[in-house]
Write a protein that holds these residues in place. Structure first.
Motif, PDB file in Angstrom:
ATOM      1  N   GLN A 118       0.910  -1.172  -0.025  1.00 41.19           N
ATOM      2  CA  GLN A 118      -0.060   0.142   0.087  1.00 41.19           C
ATOM      3  C   GLN A 118       0.968   1.135  -0.102  1.00 41.19           C
ATOM      4  O   GLN A 118       0.400   2.443  -0.629  1.00 41.19           O
ATOM      5  CB  GLN A 118      -1.039   0.078   1.045  1.00 41.19           C
ATOM      6  N   ALA A 119       1.956   1.272   0.897  1.00 38.51           N
ATOM      7  CA  ALA A 119       2.950   2.456   0.719  1.00 38.51           C
ATOM      8  C   ALA A 119       3.584   2.647  -0.648  1.00 38.51           C
ATOM      9  O   ALA A 119       3.554   3.708  -1.129  1.00 38.51           O
ATOM     10  CB  ALA A 119       3.994   2.036   1.847  1.00 38.51           C
ATOM     11  N   GLN A 120       3.777   1.390  -1.269  1.00 39.05           N
ATOM     12  CA  GLN A 120       4.309   1.506  -2.596  1.00 39.05           C
ATOM     13  C   GLN A 120       3.495   1.921  -3.722  1.00 39.05           C
ATOM     14  O   GLN A 120       3.837   2.997  -4.479  1.00 39.05           O
ATOM     15  CB  GLN A 120       4.898   0.290  -2.945  1.00 39.05           C
ATOM     16  N   ILE A 121       2.137   1.821  -3.635  1.00 37.62           N
ATOM     17  CA  ILE A 121       0.968   2.368  -4.215  1.00 37.62           C
ATOM     18  C   ILE A 121       0.803   3.800  -4.147  1.00 37.62           C
ATOM     19  O   ILE A 121       0.819   4.323  -5.144  1.00 37.62           O
ATOM     20  CB  ILE A 121      -0.152   1.554  -4.151  1.00 37.62           C
ATOM     21  N   GLU A 122       0.756   4.177  -2.968  1.00 46.00           N
ATOM     22  CA  GLU A 122       0.587   5.622  -2.543  1.00 46.00           C
ATOM     23  C   GLU A 122       1.866   6.423  -3.151  1.00 46.00           C
ATOM     24  O   GLU A 122       1.780   7.543  -3.795  1.00 46.00           O
ATOM     25  CB  GLU A 122       0.615   5.722  -1.198  1.00 46.00           C
ATOM     26  N   ALA A 123       3.064   5.945  -3.081  1.00 47.19           N
ATOM     27  CA  ALA A 123       4.059   6.402  -3.623  1.00 47.19           C
ATOM     28  C   ALA A 123       4.245   6.686  -5.132  1.00 47.19           C
ATOM     29  O   ALA A 123       4.648   8.109  -5.583  1.00 47.19           O
ATOM     30  CB  ALA A 123       5.555   5.974  -3.074  1.00 47.19           C
ATOM     31  N   VAL A 124       4.059   5.735  -5.892  1.00 45.60           N
ATOM     32  CA  VAL A 124       3.611   5.559  -7.330  1.00 45.60           C
ATOM     33  C   VAL A 124       2.614   6.709  -7.739  1.00 45.60           C
ATOM     34  O   VAL A 124       2.952   7.460  -8.725  1.00 45.60           O
ATOM     35  CB  VAL A 124       3.659   4.234  -7.886  1.00 45.60           C
ATOM     36  N   GLU A 125       1.562   6.639  -7.087  1.00 46.24           N
ATOM     37  CA  GLU A 125       0.166   7.575  -7.554  1.00 46.24           C
ATOM     38  C   GLU A 125       0.880   8.859  -7.160  1.00 46.24           C
ATOM     39  O   GLU A 125       0.518   9.852  -8.006  1.00 46.24           O
ATOM     40  CB  GLU A 125      -0.969   7.147  -6.503  1.00 46.24           C
ATOM     41  N   MET A 126       1.476   9.171  -6.066  1.00 40.12           N
ATOM     42  CA  MET A 126       1.898  10.410  -5.901  1.00 40.12           C
ATOM     43  C   MET A 126       2.977  10.923  -6.890  1.00 40.12           C
ATOM     44  O   MET A 126       2.884  12.047  -7.187  1.00 40.12           O
ATOM     45  CB  MET A 126       2.730  10.712  -4.303  1.00 40.12           C
ATOM     46  N   HIS A 127       3.917  10.151  -7.355  1.00 42.23           N
ATOM     47  CA  HIS A 127       4.971  10.494  -8.204  1.00 42.23           C
ATOM     48  C   HIS A 127       4.010  10.907  -9.749  1.00 42.23           C
ATOM     49  O   HIS A 127       4.309  11.759 -10.446  1.00 42.23           O
ATOM     50  CB  HIS A 127       5.826   9.482  -8.712  1.00 42.23           C
ATOM     51  N   LEU A 128       3.352  10.042 -10.049  1.00 41.77           N
ATOM     52  CA  LEU A 128       2.227  10.301 -11.499  1.00 41.77           C
ATOM     53  C   LEU A 128       1.512  11.542 -11.063  1.00 41.77           C
ATOM     54  O   LEU A 128       1.353  12.356 -12.088  1.00 41.77           O
ATOM     55  CB  LEU A 128       1.281   9.034 -11.427  1.00 41.77           C
ATOM     56  N   THR A 129       0.964  11.957  -9.972  1.00 42.56           N
ATOM     57  CA  THR A 129       0.236  13.141  -9.574  1.00 42.56           C
ATOM     58  C   THR A 129       1.256  14.465  -9.792  1.00 42.56           C
ATOM     59  O   THR A 129       0.694  15.277 -10.619  1.00 42.56           O
ATOM     60  CB  THR A 129      -0.483  13.247  -8.356  1.00 42.56           C
ATOM     61  N   ARG A 130       2.254  14.231  -9.308  1.00 39.67           N
ATOM     62  CA  ARG A 130       3.295  15.610  -9.706  1.00 39.67           C
ATOM     63  C   ARG A 130       3.711  15.728 -10.662  1.00 39.67           C
ATOM     64  O   ARG A 130       3.777  16.999 -11.307  1.00 39.67           O
ATOM     65  CB  ARG A 130       4.458  15.291  -8.597  1.00 39.67           C
ATOM     66  N   GLU A 131       4.057  14.515 -11.570  1.00 33.83           N
ATOM     67  CA  GLU A 131       4.306  14.805 -13.056  1.00 33.83           C
ATOM     68  C   GLU A 131       3.042  15.316 -13.871  1.00 33.83           C
ATOM     69  O   GLU A 131       3.376  16.062 -14.764  1.00 33.83           O
ATOM     70  CB  GLU A 131       4.674  13.314 -13.583  1.00 33.83           C
ATOM     71  N   HIS A 132       1.942  14.961 -13.469  1.00 31.97           N
ATOM     72  CA  HIS A 132       0.679  15.711 -14.270  1.00 31.97           C
ATOM     73  C   HIS A 132       0.774  17.182 -13.889  1.00 31.97           C
ATOM     74  O   HIS A 132       0.097  18.027 -14.634  1.00 31.97           O
ATOM     75  CB  HIS A 132      -0.533  14.822 -14.054  1.00 31.97           C
ATOM     76  N   MET A 133       0.784  17.382 -12.545  1.00 29.48           N
ATOM     77  CA  MET A 133       0.726  18.792 -12.118  1.00 29.48           C
ATOM     78  C   MET A 133       1.706  19.606 -12.987  1.00 29.48           C
ATOM     79  O   MET A 133       1.465  20.906 -13.084  1.00 29.48           O
ATOM     80  CB  MET A 133       1.063  18.873 -10.483  1.00 29.48           C
ATOM     81  N   LYS A 134       3.038  19.066 -12.962  1.00 26.48           N
ATOM     82  CA  LYS A 134       4.008  19.953 -13.776  1.00 26.48           C
ATOM     83  C   LYS A 134       3.454  20.245 -15.087  1.00 26.48           C
ATOM     84  O   LYS A 134       3.702  21.311 -15.809  1.00 26.48           O
ATOM     85  CB  LYS A 134       5.216  19.062 -13.848  1.00 26.48           C
ATOM     86  N   ARG A 135       2.710  19.182 -15.841  1.00 27.77           N
ATOM     87  CA  ARG A 135       2.219  19.352 -17.362  1.00 27.77           C
ATOM     88  C   ARG A 135       1.067  20.471 -17.195  1.00 27.77           C
ATOM     89  O   ARG A 135       1.039  21.522 -18.234  1.00 27.77           O
ATOM     90  CB  ARG A 135       1.868  18.077 -17.873  1.00 27.77           C
ATOM     91  N   VAL A 136       0.319  20.445 -16.184  1.00 23.63           N
ATOM     92  CA  VAL A 136      -0.788  21.328 -16.045  1.00 23.63           C
ATOM     93  C   VAL A 136      -0.012  22.789 -16.039  1.00 23.63           C
ATOM     94  O   VAL A 136      -0.517  23.904 -16.467  1.00 23.63           O
ATOM     95  CB  VAL A 136      -1.853  21.140 -14.901  1.00 23.63           C
ATOM     96  N   LEU A 137       0.820  22.809 -15.249  1.00 23.69           N
ATOM     97  CA  LEU A 137       1.390  24.053 -14.762  1.00 23.69           C
ATOM     98  C   LEU A 137       2.050  24.903 -15.923  1.00 23.69           C
ATOM     99  O   LEU A 137       2.250  25.921 -16.221  1.00 23.69           O
ATOM    100  CB  LEU A 137       2.473  24.201 -13.610  1.00 23.69           C
ATOM    101  N   GLY A 138       2.823  23.751 -16.710  1.00 22.73           N
ATOM    102  CA  GLY A 138       3.316  24.285 -18.112  1.00 22.73           C
ATOM    103  C   GLY A 138       2.439  24.739 -19.094  1.00 22.73           C
ATOM    104  O   GLY A 138       2.678  25.771 -19.906  1.00 22.73           O
ATOM    105  N   GLU A 139       1.302  24.233 -18.969  1.00 24.73           N
ATOM    106  CA  GLU A 139       0.177  24.857 -19.938  1.00 24.73           C
ATOM    107  C   GLU A 139      -0.314  26.016 -19.405  1.00 24.73           C
ATOM    108  O   GLU A 139      -0.619  26.985 -20.260  1.00 24.73           O
ATOM    109  CB  GLU A 139      -1.002  23.790 -20.039  1.00 24.73           C
ATOM    110  N   VAL A 140      -0.428  26.073 -18.165  1.00 29.73           N
ATOM    111  CA  VAL A 140      -0.793  27.522 -17.465  1.00 29.73           C
ATOM    112  C   VAL A 140       0.262  28.691 -17.837  1.00 29.73           C
ATOM    113  O   VAL A 140      -0.239  29.650 -18.298  1.00 29.73           O
ATOM    114  CB  VAL A 140      -0.938  27.351 -16.191  1.00 29.73           C
ATOM    115  N   TYR A 141       1.289  28.169 -17.787  1.00 31.57           N
ATOM    116  CA  TYR A 141       2.617  29.163 -17.900  1.00 31.57           C
ATOM    117  C   TYR A 141       2.474  29.614 -19.448  1.00 31.57           C
ATOM    118  O   TYR A 141       2.633  30.754 -19.943  1.00 31.57           O
ATOM    119  CB  TYR A 141       3.926  28.597 -17.699  1.00 31.57           C
TER     120      TYR A 141
END
Length: 806
Positions: free
Chosen positions: A657-680
């Motif tokens: 479960q800890a590994q799942i949460e860590a991978v989900e958080m990594h994917l979330t951060r990568e997508h957040m960076k993409r969204v912020l790039g589109e905003v910029y």
């Protein structure tokens, strides 16, 4: 035309020699390669019998269409990460057949009725009997049984409907051609009736293809009556690949628009090519319709020929006849970028040998000796397979053709092809399937083939159709009971059954080396991996090590999503299986505890015992449902700890479960960076984009352990552009500020909870929103106020499983 040496025997020998040679060929083939077919549960029983030619079709988005006598059954394969069952997960829907019969438009209704009565009562038997027995003229049947069911179905490429999925073109037995879309996963909607539209076009044109043609005859003449029906009675239809066209705007600017072509073959040999703008929404998305004369008499089958050479694409239509000939017809694609057409038809087979062409497949390949791309055309003709290899050299277009014989003792009833490696599968009605693998030679190619006996997998069965999955992992087969003790079965039960064509190791290797890098487009491969992990309850070591190396060397989010998929399946494999079926109601009598009644003797301990039993049953029911992992984690841990002595299992589940949460958080951060790039890229200074930009920036930087230089630089530029503005979100109920503290939901100070869109991280403050196919995340609907770049973000797939959003 240069003829290559035949891949098989030129003439099938008879008697004992045939048996000896077939056994020797089978032994040689098995020595070169070996295919182990394994049955995959479940078998799906059809409510009605299969109908039409080639009743099975497998789409690029992993949906199997089965043409039956009352509907088209659609079986969607899912790689469910929330289920611990080892069976294949299938979502079943259906496209019902129209209740009213289709009447082709050949003239005014009153005149058509008078002509039908005249032909039916004609004293000439060649007219009256031909009219009464032809179901094109009499689809309602009258004295004959009603003509219902579907003749053929064809899937469009991926990305044609409003959700970016495949459209379904369906042809009924009474010649109604329509296009359907599955927009909400539960119901199919008819978008357009092409038979009706084409009939209106012919009526306006006076049933002439061009104005230079001679005027048509009177409807009262039986030959003219037949001609008008044959020129709009479809035989087959096939979709082309997605192409790009240029559209001129009002300000004379050109923009690229995706489009797709649908070719419809009619009884008289004409071909109507419909062009649709994408996404296809209905009648308003039709761009054009052109009719081509093929010159083929008694046409039986149609297929697109698409060939790419030195970044130049060529296109045409392959037409086969019931008399035997096969040829490619040029198609002039106007305003289509990068496409070139043939100057004249190319004859692939010209002999009128009375072997009808049943099915045609076109497979793009790479010739290792000629060092160029080539096109392989295979056609089922009786019990033989006709093949033709086309490649462009300095001398022009080279054509090599021959036949593969000795495959089946009965005519081929269905043929399918794996376009990734060029493997062809054929089957006859006696339950025998042949796998044909093309092997290139210096000049052309040859085929090695292997026999797959379905009787060894399913028992004695008869086959009615086959289809291979997009990545070649499964073979779907329509079967009925075979003969038992020399007797035919009394009743026929039509079933769709599945057979594996790849091993787990082959599927894992293909997923790791995939150029697609999309889990949803490879569901058949991920299902094989899921099945293996659920059986063995662990991830093989070689797969873990290979995936870790890919993540370290490449860092693509695709491999992170693949890792998340493996961890979720591993988590489900270790879940405690419910002892009872969760959907079945309990047969225990409900006890009513009345404390004031004398003689009941109910104590406080009894009430607590009943409450605990009810709570335990409720926890079992919640575990069986397809809910998120986070919701069921604590319940599963309590169950495993209550069983006594299972502390290692608890620790293992907590670790996963800890590994799942860590991978989900990594994917979330990568997508957040993409969204912020589109905003910029798409905003000016201090512009409110409705995206919680400041909240996303703070969330990314809230973890001190997260040190990403790219993210820090991007956030610095965005904060400088925002100029100390925050643009917070507000609750629509109480107008309080919605803080960005969680990626999944937003909670205001008054306790109002709103789910967040996983594509833009906006709060979904409405009662209607979309959800991922596997129920991973939710997303909001686009609004008219959204700019183009936000609409483009909302069209993306799920960031965790690559599934489309509905």
């Amino acid at each position: 035309m240069a003829a290559a040496a035949a891949a098989g025997r030129e003439e099938p020998p008879l008697g004992l020699e045939a048996v000896v040679e077939e056994a020797a060929a089978a032994a040689a083939a098995s020595a070169g390669f070996r295919l182990t077919a394994v049955r995959r549960e479940p078998a799906v029983r059809l409510q009605h019998g299969a109908s039409g030619l080639e009743p099975l079709a497998w789409s690029e988005d992993h949906r199997v269409s089965v043409s039956t006598a009352r509907s088209i059954a659609v079986l969607e394969q899912l790689s469910d990460v929330h289920s611990g069952g080892q069976d294949m997960v299938i979502h079943r829907t259906a496209v019902p057949a129209p209740a009213a019969a289709c009447m082709l438009k050949v003239g005014p209704k009153k005149e058509v009725a008078e002509c039908k009565e005249k032909f039916a009562s004609s004293v000439d038997p060649t007219v009256s009997q031909t009219f009464m027995l032809d179901r094109v003229f009499n689809p309602e049947g009258k004295s004959l049984p009603p003509l219902r069911g579907f003749k053929y179905s064809s899937w469009s490429p991926l990305g044609c409907d409003a959700n970016g999925r495949c459209l379904l073109a369906a042809l009924t037995m009474d010649n109604r051609l329509s296009i359907h879309a599955n927009l909400n996963r539960l119901q199919w909607v008819q978008l357009v009736d092409l038979t009706e539209l084409y009939g209106e076009r012919l009526l306006e044109a006076g049933y002439r293809l061009c104005k230079a043609d001679a005027p048509c005859g009177q409807l009262g003449d039986f030959p003219e009556f037949q001609r008008r029906h044959s020129m709009q009675a479809p035989v087959r239809m096939e979709w082309s690949g997605i192409c790009t066209t240029q559209q001129v705007k009002h300000n004379n600017e050109c923009r690229d628009v995706g489009s797709v072509l649908l070719a419809v073959l009619f009884e008289n040999g004409n071909i109507a090519v419909w062009q649709f703008q994408l996404p296809f929404l209905g009648k308003e998305s039709i761009t054009s319709c052109n009719t081509i004369e093929s010159g083929i008499s008694s046409p039986s089958v149609l297929a697109w020929w698409e060939y790419e050479h030195n970044n130049r694409k060529m296109s045409g239509l392959i037409v086969g006849s019931a008399y035997g000939p096969v040829k490619i017809i040029p198609v002039n694609l106007k305003a289509v970028k990068g496409y070139f057409t043939l100057r004249q038809p190319v004859v692939l087979w010209q002999e009128m040998d009375q072997l009808p062409v049943h099915s045609i497949k076109c497979i793009p390949l790479y010739h290792p000796y000629q060092k160029c791309s080539c096109s392989l055309v295979v056609a089922a003709r009786g019990p033989y397979v006709f093949w033709c290899l086309l490649l462009i050299s300095k001398a022009g277009l080279n054509v090599h053709n021959s036949h593969v014989t000795g495959l089946h003792s009965l005519p081929i009833v269905s043929m399918t092809a794996d376009k990734q490696n060029g493997t062809v599968y054929t089957c006859s009605s006696d339950g025998k399937v042949r796998q044909l693998i093309p092997i290139f030679t210096d000049v052309a190619l040859k085929f090695e083939h292997q026999l797959i006996k379905l009787s060894e997998v399913f028992g004695c069965v008869r086959t009615h159709g086959i289809a291979v999955s997009p990545c070649g992992a499964y073979l779907a087969v329509i079967t009925t009971e075979g003969m038992a003790n020399g007797l035919h079965p009394v009743n026929k039960n039509y079933q769709v059954q599945f057979v594996t064509l790849k091993t787990f190791e082959e599927a894992a290797a293909q997923l790791l080396e995939s150029s697609v890098q999309n889990l949803f487009r490879q569901v058949d491969l991920t299902d094989l991996v899921r099945w293996k992990i659920l059986k063995d309850k662990h991830i093989p070591q070689f797969l873990q090590e290979a995936l870790d190396k890919k993540i370290e060397s490449c860092g693509s989010t695709y491999f992170w999503r693949f890792k998340l998929f493996l961890l979720r399946i591993l988590y489900q494999s270790m879940q405690k299986t419910p002892s009872e079926v969760t959907w079945r109601p309990s047969h225990e009598d409900a006890k009513i505890l009345i404390s004031d009644s004398p003689g009941m003797g109910s104590t406080e301990d009894d009430q607590e015992e009943g409450t605990s039993k009810q709570a335990s049953k409720q926890s079992l029911g919640d575990t069986g449902k397809g809910v998120d992992i986070d919701d069921t984690a604590e319940d599963s841990l309590h169950q495993s700890s209550d069983s006594g002595g299972r502390e290692p299992m608890v620790e293992k589940l907590l670790e996963i479960q800890a590994q799942i949460e860590a991978v989900e958080m990594h994917l979330t951060r990568e997508h957040m960076k993409r969204v912020l790039g589109e905003v910029y890229l798409h905003t000016w200074i201090t512009e409110n984009t409705s995206i919680p930009t400041r909240g996303v920036c703070d969330f990314l930087m809230s973890d001190d352990a997260y040190d990403d230089r790219t993210a820090r630089v991007l956030i610095g530029h965005i904060l400088k552009k925002m100029n100390k503005q925050t643009f917070p979100e507000h609750c629509s109920l109480c107008k309080e500020i919605l803080p960005f503290t969680d990626r999944k939901q937003a909670v205001c100070s008054n306790g109002h909870i709103w789910l967040r869109c996983f594509l833009t991280y906006q709060s979904c403050q409405s009662l209607v929103y979309r959800r991922c196919l596997l129920h991973d995340s939710i997303a909001r609907h686009p609004t008219p106020e959204d700019p183009e770049w936000i609409r483009r973000l909302l069209q993306g797939p799920c960031t965790f499983c690559d599934s489309p959003v509905f």
